[in-house]
Write a protein that holds these residues in place. Structure first.
Motif, mmCIF file in Angstrom:
data_model
loop_
_atom_site.group_PDB
_atom_site.id
_atom_site.type_symbol
_atom_site.label_atom_id
_atom_site.label_comp_id
_atom_site.label_asym_id
_atom_site.label_seq_id
_atom_site.Cartn_x
_atom_site.Cartn_y
_atom_site.Cartn_z
ATOM 1 N N PHE A 1 -1.314 3.804 5.526
ATOM 2 C CA PHE A 1 -0.989 4.883 6.470
ATOM 3 C C PHE A 1 -2.148 5.846 6.750
ATOM 4 O O PHE A 1 -2.501 6.098 7.900
ATOM 5 C CB PHE A 1 0.228 5.641 5.921
ATOM 6 C CG PHE A 1 0.621 6.839 6.712
ATOM 7 C CD1 PHE A 1 1.119 6.704 7.996
ATOM 8 C CD2 PHE A 1 0.488 8.118 6.174
ATOM 9 C CE1 PHE A 1 1.489 7.825 8.740
ATOM 10 C CE2 PHE A 1 0.855 9.235 6.904
ATOM 11 C CZ PHE A 1 1.350 9.093 8.188
ATOM 12 N N CYS B 1 5.433 5.522 11.841
ATOM 13 C CA CYS B 1 4.224 5.834 11.065
ATOM 14 C C CYS B 1 2.940 5.835 11.891
ATOM 15 O O CYS B 1 1.842 5.661 11.335
ATOM 16 C CB CYS B 1 4.074 4.920 9.855
ATOM 17 S SG CYS B 1 5.531 4.935 8.818
ATOM 18 N N CYS C 1 3.071 0.861 1.931
ATOM 19 C CA CYS C 1 1.706 1.350 1.751
ATOM 20 C C CYS C 1 1.339 1.439 0.283
ATOM 21 O O CYS C 1 0.166 1.424 -0.074
ATOM 22 C CB CYS C 1 1.565 2.706 2.426
ATOM 23 S SG CYS C 1 1.636 2.526 4.210
ATOM 24 N N CYS D 1 3.014 -1.321 7.689
ATOM 25 C CA CYS D 1 3.892 -2.438 7.347
ATOM 26 C C CYS D 1 3.706 -3.673 8.205
ATOM 27 O O CYS D 1 3.910 -4.790 7.738
ATOM 28 C CB CYS D 1 5.331 -1.968 7.361
ATOM 29 S SG CYS D 1 5.628 -1.064 5.849
HETATM 30 S S1 SF4 Z 1 3.704 5.276 5.561
HETATM 31 FE FE1 SF4 Z 1 5.604 4.886 4.433
HETATM 32 S S2 SF4 Z 1 7.066 4.303 5.937
HETATM 33 FE FE2 SF4 Z 1 5.049 4.147 6.884
HETATM 34 S S3 SF4 Z 1 4.402 2.054 6.605
HETATM 35 FE FE3 SF4 Z 1 3.653 3.166 4.895
HETATM 36 S S4 SF4 Z 1 5.215 2.988 3.332
HETATM 37 FE FE4 SF4 Z 1 6.151 2.391 5.231
#
Ligand code: SF4
Ligand code: SF4
Lengths: 71, 652
Positions: free
Chosen positions: B318, B339, B480, B301
């Motif tokens: 991610f 994350c 993500c 993010c």
């Molecule tokens: S893995 Fe999920 S919580 Fe983490 S940055 Fe990506 S969308 Fe956001």
């Protein structure tokens, strides 16, 4: 400034038509895409808020909820 | 290689999984093979809330919890245990978002006092808007004074003990009524999270229904509280996003540059790193070490945040965090909170990469800690960039940067959508509502959330979104999920002609919007709530969010934050589908409450469907049902008038 262009008509005949008369241009630099710059001072910002976000910040226009809950 | 093709829809990821294998590096993809999910925990049937347990409350084979009752030592049933676990996930997710929001509020206060060099009030318009929300006097007061009051008012929302959160007032009136009737209007953000932990402590709340009600209250404290504060105050400090051209995927890394990756969630530091990377002193230092320049890119993010405001490229989502290091060209990966995989320092050991933690809330063994405080942000950012430059000459191992890099448009805030659809005289959601009413756009879907190595990376997001736009559903994205679809080329205006159904394509072409709209990071799901509210308030589509032909989804979710987000979507009236796995299947009764019972309470419910196409169909069915209820399900015939008909008109 008169610009003319040749184009093909639906029946295949070549015709002369008026071309674009605008100045071609692209916003550049810090103004690129930044519509907020049009709001120059606080007064304008508040006025814009009352129209663009009128559902929340205007007292005389309350979208779909106006009828039931007059502002 | 064939194996890797099954693991990801993203070609750069597939390529680097091959390199990781050659380099002997373990990644989340590989570990997912070795660490099987615990079947008891996966069902939500494991309680470890006291030392009489942990209790595994498994039902005898072939029996349902409606027929037999099994309990933990204290007598807790599967329903209670499932509900408690679910509520704890919401509490953790809401806590993460809210702590983020708190940090932004503190920074705004420090900036207003002049105690945070480098930070300024970038968006006065947004500040004024918040001043109106919080009832703070505007007048001719200096901007810093207003900012200080707004910052303090926002911070007070966290510790408020009574009353209602300020942003609750922004929701549709009917939705507020529903919340009040159920007694789930959040009082204060911290208060609801603490109460969630208290209620789920051994021997406290043992009723799945009241646990769920409080779950909604805590989730609303996130969506209409902590997350919204994070989004709004970041806009004040860093500017409200506007459409911007970006690039995405690991191909944005540059072998001849010092590469700094910013990863995590809070843009407070990464904003400063962007500034430090442009500092002439730093650039000279980089050149002295033999680099062409300094290249900043983002993951997760943080990437969404700085892309929207600075056009900084996104290296990946991610599941690509480890693979970025595997390219061999990342000189420093700077992380803050959320994350971040603990494996990063271990992966970095195989290369020269420096892993730098920066938040006092998140330390990782093996990483270098350079703590970041808002009053000294510029120096911390410079120290980090300097560390990356120092690492540059020590690159070891084979360098392999995949050639994949895709253009896309990001940065659609609620304000920008309003402006783009309307115009400067009167910004408005009217054209969107009209096009939904006339059937060109069938409905709207928010597709958000993480990646999860238990399913084919990116593929579930992309398949679902393609199916939705093909059926004329306009898609709003964050997190993500947005990165996954950007990599697949769905976030460009051109994608409308290529992938969208005729009606949606027509509208996108007319206003120059992509059929899939990037609205930011995970906290920015609050922007989707505002967009939905604006649609309701504009009129013509019912008078509550639950009346809208709209649905939500997180098809590859993994984070507890996703559950918090899903629950505030549902509590706000949005039908929401999750994929991968569902964490309450151990209790049939509680799962039914979520999948059916909630409809009666909040006029929306959860659903679980791992197949992306089937899930998209569920969303479309729901959208169609809502269209029917609104009486806009029949396509209006387009009549071409001839001269005789026109004359008839005039005669009237
Ligand atoms: S893995 Fe999920 S919580 Fe983490 S940055 Fe990506 S969308 Fe956001
Ligand atoms: S709270 Fe009850 S179910 Fe949970 S671990 Fe303790 S005894 Fe077992």
């Amino acid at each position: 400034m008169e610009v003319k262009e040749e184009k093909t008509r639906f029946d295949g005949v070549r015709v002369e038509v008026l071309g674009p008369t605008y100045e071609p241009g692209k916003p550049a630099g810090q103004d690129e895409g930044n519509w907020r710059r049009k709001l120059r001072d606080r007064e304008e910002m508040l006025r814009y808020l009352r129209t663009s976000e009128r559902y929340w910040y205007s007292s005389d226009w309350y979208g779909s909820e106006r009828r039931k809950n007059p502002a | 290689m064939a194996d890797h093709l099954d693991r990801s829809a993203c070609p750069a990821t597939v390529q680097l999984l091959g390199k990781a294998q050659q380099d002997g590096v373990s990644t989340a993809f590989l570990r997912a093979d070795h660490v099987k999910p615990c079947p008891i925990g996966a069902e939500g049937s494991c309680c470890r809330n006291c030392a009489m347990g942990p209790c595994r409350v498994l039902l005898p084979r072939g029996k349902s919890d409606l027929e037999v009752e099994v309990t933990g030592v204290c007598g807790a049933t599967t329903d209670t245990i499932s509900a408690r676990n679910f509520l704890r996930m919401i509490a953790a997710g809401a806590a993460a978002h809210s702590d983020h929001g708190r940090a932004v509020a503190e920074t705004l206060i420090a900036a207003a006092k002049g105690e945070a060099p480098g930070y300024t009030i970038k968006d006065e318009y947004k500040l004024l808007k918040l001043a109106l929300d919080f009832g703070i006097e505007v007048g001719d007061r200096p901007i810093e004074e207003i900012a200080l009051d707004v910052g303090k008012a926002a911070l007070a929302q966290f510790s408020q003990q009574e009353g209602e959160l300020a942003f609750i007032k922004k929701a549709p009136l009917k939705r507020q009524e529903i919340w009040r009737k159920l007694g789930i209007v959040p009082r204060g953000i911290d208060r609801e999270i603490v109460e969630a932990l208290h209620r789920t402590h051994m021997g406290v709340d043992q009723d799945a229904e009241t646990l769920l009600l409080h779950g909604m209250r805590a989730a609303l404290a996130d969506g209409w509280g902590g997350s919204m504060i994070g989004t709004e105050l970041q806009d004040v400090l860093f500017g409200t996003p506007q459409p911007i051209l970006g690039q995405v995927n690991l191909g944005v890394l540059k072998p001849d540059h010092v590469n700094v990756i910013v990863h995590g969630h809070e843009p407070l530091l990464s904003e400063m790193i962007v500034v430090a990377a442009e500092d002439p002193e730093m650039l000279a230092l980089a050149r002295a070490k033999g680099a062409e320049g300094i290249n900043v890119a983002g993951i997760c993010c943080t990437a969404n945040e700085i892309l929207m405001r600075h056009g900084v490229p996104i290296a990946g989502n991610f599941l690509q965090q480890e693979l970025a290091i595997v390219t061999g060209v990342v000189d420093a990966m700077v992380v803050d909170v959320q994350c971040i995989m603990q494996s990063l320092p271990k992966v970095a050991q195989c290369y020269h990469t420096r892993i730098i933690t920066t938040s006092n809330r998140a330390h990782i063994p093996g990483a270098t800690h350079i703590e970041f405080h808002e009053h000294d942000a510029v120096n911390a950012a410079k120290a980090i960039v300097r560390a990356a430059i120092e690492a540059f000459p020590h690159r070891t191992g084979r360098v392999e940067v995949p050639p994949h890099r895709v253009d896309f448009v990001a940065g659609f805030s609620h304000e920008t959508i309003d402006y783009l659809l309307g115009g400067v005289f009167r910004a408005s959601y009217r054209p969107l509502n009209d096009n939904i009413i006339n059937g060109r756009i069938r409905g709207v879907a928010g597709v958000v959330g993480c990646n999860n190595p238990r399913v084919k990376h990116d593929s579930v997001h992309v398949e679902m979104v393609k199916e939705l736009i093909k059926n004329d559903v306009l898609v709003l994205q964050t997190g993500c999920s947005a990165i996954a679809c950007a990599k697949a080329g769905l976030l460009t205006p051109e994608a409308a002609a290529r992938y969208a159904g005729g009606g949606l394509a027509e509208v996108c072409e007319a206003v120059g919007l992509p059929p899939v709209i990037h609205m930011g990071a995970c906290v920015d799901n609050s922007r989707i709530l505002m967009a939905a509210t604006a649609m309701v308030k504009e009129g013509g589509l019912g008078d509550d969010i639950s009346d809208l032909p709209a649905a939500g989804a997180a098809p590859e979710w993994m984070s507890e934050k996703a559950i918090a987000i899903g629950q505030y979507f549902v509590a706000s009236g949005v039908f929401t589908v999750f994929g991968v796995t569902w964490p309450t299947t151990g209790s049939e009764k509680f799962t039914r409450m979520l999948f059916e019972g909630l409809e009666e309470k909040v006029k929306a419910r959860w659903a679980y469907e791992p197949d992306p196409i089937k899930a998209a169909r569920l969303m479309i069915e729901h959208i169609d049902a809502k269209r029917k209820a609104l009486g806009i399900d029949k396509a209006r015939e387009r009549v071409l008038y001839d001269m005789a008909m026109r004359r008839g008109l005039e005669a009237l």
